[in-house]
Design an enzyme around this catalytic site. Sequence first.
Site, PDB file in Angstrom:
ATOM      1  N   GLU A  56       1.737   2.973  -5.342  1.00 14.46           N
ATOM      2  CA  GLU A  56       2.157   2.604  -6.696  1.00 14.46           C
ATOM      3  C   GLU A  56       1.124   2.970  -7.770  1.00 14.46           C
ATOM      4  OE1 GLU A  56       3.348  -1.482  -6.777  1.00 14.46           O
ATOM      5  OE2 GLU A  56       5.020  -1.160  -5.406  1.00 14.46           O
ATOM      6  N   GLU A 103       8.627  -0.202   0.467  1.00 15.76           N
ATOM      7  CA  GLU A 103       8.566  -1.622   0.106  1.00 15.76           C
ATOM      8  C   GLU A 103       9.892  -2.038  -0.498  1.00 15.76           C
ATOM      9  OE1 GLU A 103       5.439  -3.226  -2.315  1.00 15.76           O
ATOM     10  OE2 GLU A 103       3.908  -1.961  -1.379  1.00 15.76           O
TER      11      GLU A 103
END
Length: 484
Positions: free
Chosen positions: A165, A383
């Site tokens: 991320e 995720e």
Amino acid sequence: MIEPCRFPPDFVWGTATAALQIEGAADLDGKGPSIWDDFCRRFPERIHERSHPEVACDHYHRWAEDVGWMRRLGHSGYRFSLSWPRLLPQGRGAVNQAGLDFYDRLVDALLEQGIAPNVTLYHWDLPLALQSWENPEILEAWLEYAELCFRHFGDRVKLWSTLNEPGWSTMHGYLTGLHPPCQRDPRRALQVAHNLLWAHSRAVALYHRIWGRPEPGQGIGIALNLSPVHPASDSPQDAEAARLADGLLNRWFLEPVLLGRYPEEVLEFLRACGSAPRGHLDFAEPASQGGSAADSNPTVDWLGVNYYLPHHATADAPTTDFHLNISGDPQEASRFSIQGLFRFVQNPRGRYTDWNWEVDPDSLHEILLRIRDLRRLPVYVTENGIGLPDRLCEGQVEDSSRIAYVTGHLQAVHRAMQEGVDVRGYYMWSLMDNFSWLNGYRKRYGLLYVDRQTLQRTPKRSASWFAELARTGVLHGPEPASPS
């Protein structure tokens, strides 16, 4: 009655974690401090209930127990990160043998249980000695770290991601100022984002030079947090605000790793604002600089998608304002606005968690189709999960809302697969309740409930449900229910 979704026999079922969030042992066996260790010690008031990750889930000592849980929960894959400061306490230079030994034990135990490791090099815990991704020495240090990991573990680890991320860590580290190093400077944020993407591309090229081109579904990728941005209304102004927000938060990261270049219209916007990053803006590496034909466009072998929620943008942004709900109080609103550009607002028809995150599986489907249309390559959902204020009552945790949430999102994944998206696996966030950054330990994501006093792991209702799903590969309804 909803028809069951049947996933391929080789579909990877697993969970995801991060080193800082579960390992603990923050000062043991030669580990150096990270920027997050430092932040939590210096600014405890910024974290819910002044929590800290110094012990976390004590996975450093309980790793064998945790691998046993993965086996019982039917894992065929496990995504975790290496702690850069545990391996290189100063960020580069002397290697900490105890850190290598710890990860050797973990990787070998996973393989013995038939669980494929999916290893992330960087999940936000930058060695404190390196200070920041603005450090001019960061690229050399990063490649030294990456080469150590690739050469030491690469004979056993076949799935790697460079960064977790980069959009989220850039946004909150350098734009909102909520995460370390707590900066609020859009120009610096864009430069750091570029430095991260450049470091990613060099690591991809390095991996290919060491290990060559992998089999499909293996090799090196990146885990991007992707959130579709929808206009808050039918107005042209809101449509333009959504397009700009999508360009800065999604396309700025997605297109370089898939196509090897930035979206030109976003670059033009940044140049007009005087905010375009400095340095190489083409991610190719010419052979004259040490690359080869195979390295000339070092894009990913596979893409990891971290998906939690969509955004809704309006052009009405009179101020710049940032706030995250870290309490789990549904009345505490999160805020994100950049003056004159866009502001995120709630969807009046949306379903929201206690932390004001919208539950919208259709947006995951949208993201997966968008990736397919940009470039066809293997995709993993690296995720996806829901944070809940779970409670242990008489030895059990009832988390039917989590089962409903994951069911809805896996239905969206299955639908995308039927429409040509090459999804190879699903890693639920997370194996166990852990240190959830500014949320501390209140926001629980795990299949395993972790008692904060004893650190005992207790499987939630969702754990047995997930184990059966992994065993059969067959997903049954019901329709997703509202989260609690």
